[in-house]
Design an enzyme around this catalytic site. Structure first.
Site, short mmCIF file in Angstrom:
data_model
loop_
_atom_site.label_atom_id
_atom_site.label_comp_id
_atom_site.label_asym_id
_atom_site.label_seq_id
_atom_site.Cartn_x
_atom_site.Cartn_y
_atom_site.Cartn_z
N TRP A 100 1.15 -4.80 9.75
CA TRP A 100 0.53 -3.69 9.31
C TRP A 100 -0.59 -3.63 9.28
CZ3 TRP A 100 3.85 0.83 9.75
CH2 TRP A 100 5.10 0.31 10.00
N ASP A 167 -3.22 -3.01 0.60
CA ASP A 167 -1.44 -2.08 1.01
C ASP A 167 -0.19 -3.50 0.29
OD1 ASP A 167 0.42 -1.75 2.11
OD2 ASP A 167 -0.02 -2.06 4.25
N LYS A 191 9.82 1.40 -0.72
CA LYS A 191 10.25 -0.01 -0.66
C LYS A 191 10.53 -0.76 -1.94
CE LYS A 191 8.53 -1.16 3.61
NZ LYS A 191 7.42 -0.39 4.62
C1 LIG Z 1 6.29 -0.10 5.74
C2 LIG Z 1 5.12 -0.48 4.87
C3 LIG Z 1 4.49 0.06 5.91
C4 LIG Z 1 4.36 1.72 6.71
O1 LIG Z 1 4.10 3.03 5.32
P1 LIG Z 1 4.73 4.12 6.05
O2 LIG Z 1 5.22 4.77 4.38
O3 LIG Z 1 5.68 4.51 6.53
O4 LIG Z 1 3.21 4.84 6.22
C5 LIG Z 1 2.63 0.29 5.63
N1 LIG Z 1 2.50 -1.15 5.15
C6 LIG Z 1 3.10 -2.24 4.65
C7 LIG Z 1 3.44 -3.34 4.54
C8 LIG Z 1 4.60 -1.21 4.37
O5 LIG Z 1 5.66 -2.62 4.64
#
Ligand SMILES: *Cc1c(COP(=O)(O)O)cnc(C)c1O
Length: 350
Positions: A100, A167, A191
């Protein structure tokens, strides 16, 4: 009972699913579905308002922080962040800890200079780099607090002299932190906070108004703030599911209570894996994620057998990400301890 170890979209509390389904048929006794309400009605405005307030309360956010619910998933934030915060002649610092972060770095390069201050690539992304310096002239320092695919997590906030951008898609609301120290936090909801289709962005007002590029209205944080996350039709149902999950976290005792439970679940699983020579957790001990536990087995035949055993025990989502292999077990807030106990019983008997 199905044990849901999916990495995302992933398990949410049962009562959230129940309340959300009631809301689809009849939202709060209005005779209307949450899906057919106008978003500019007091009914929906109260959903958005309570979701923001509850998040502010849970994270102890000060009044400089603005909370936005935006479309596009965390992946949109990979470019919306630099578009709003980084001028073309400026530099942003990034930490490279896996899939990511790499994607975030790639997008940021479209908008300015990127300095990767540290990387755990040589260690196969099995740890979080510790000794690095972030240049004081960087506009911000970006990192991923929990690396969902590689199974590493940060448990303390880096001490640097520039604004922090994180993030937190896969560990938001799972551990206490001083969230006011961040200039910007973003998280895809699917998540730990709610349903896919919405992003939570928490931005400090001081961060904005400093870039001179033109940008599309939908990309402009300030316009979203000025319009209260209603620049266009927001993802109403996904926001409603966030509200229900946030209420649940609050009822359970807030982030501190989540952290205690998450520690207990992760400790139990890692200790069980460490005690069984057939299983090999891949991550350095001090950086092991409490959200995504990654491990392999020496023998591909054994891996297949363990997959089968999990399937027979109604455990879903244990297979590792295609880029890492082996197993990945996600232990998000809503996953009950019983599911971890069931899994550890299986590991012990294997
Ligand atoms: C799942 C995830 C993403 C991507 O998320 P999307 O909503 O599918 O764009 C980005 N960063 C992290 C840390 C993730 O776990």
């Amino acid at each position: 009972m199905t044990h849901n170890f999916n990495a995302g979209p992933s398990i949410l509390p049962r009562e959230v699913f129940e309340e959300a389904s009631r809301g689809i048929l009849d939202f709060n006794g209005t005779g209307l579905s949450i899906l057919e309400l106008g978003h500019r009605t007091p009914l929906f405005e109260s959903v958005l308002e309570e979701a923001s307030q509850t998040l502010r309360e849970l994270m102890h956010l000060n009044s400089d922080k603005e909370i936005l619910f935006l479309h596009g998933g965390a992946s949109t934030q990979f470019f919306q962040v630099p578009m709003n915060l980084l001028n073309e002649e400026e530099t942003a610092a990034y930490l490279d800890c896996g899939v990511w972060g790499i994607k975030a770095i790639k997008e940021a390069k479209l908008f300015g200079y990127v300095e990767v201050v540290a990387s755990s690539k040589e260690q196969g992304y099995t740890c979080i780099p510790k000794n690095y310096t972030v240049p004081d002239n960087a506009r911000y320092f970006h990192f991923t607090t929990n690396n969902t695919i590689e199974g590493t997590e940060m448990f303390s906030i880096p001490e640097v002299n520039v604004p922090l951008v994180a993030d937190m898609s896969s560990d938001i609301l799972s551990q206490e932190m001083d969230f006011n120290r961040f200039g910007l936090i973003y998280a895809g909801a699917q998540k730990n906070i709610g349903a896919a289709g919405v992003n939570v962005v928490i931005v400090d007002k001081q961060m904005l108004g400093k870039v001179h590029r033109k940008m599309p209205s939908m990309m402009d944080y300030q316009l979203h703030i000025d319009n209260g996350s209603m620049l266009n039709t927001p993802p109403v149902f996904a926001i409603y599911v966030c509200l229900l999950t946030l209420r649940w976290v609050k009822k359970k005792g807030g982030i501190a209570a989540m952290e205690t439970l998450n520690k207990a679940k992760a400790d139990l699983l890692y200790n069980t894996l460490d005690a069984n020579p057939l299983f090999k957790p891949t991550v350095a001990k001090e950086d092991r994620s409490r959200m995504n536990v990654v491990f392999t087995m020496d023998d591909p035949e054994k891996e297949k057998q363990f997959q089968e055993a999990c399937k027979a025990a109604n455990m879903v989502g244990v297979k590792g990400h295609r880029s890492v292999g082996g197993f990945r077990v996600s232990l998000y807030n809503a996953l009950p301890l019983e599911s971890v106990i069931a899994l550890t019983d299986l590991i012990k008997s294997f």
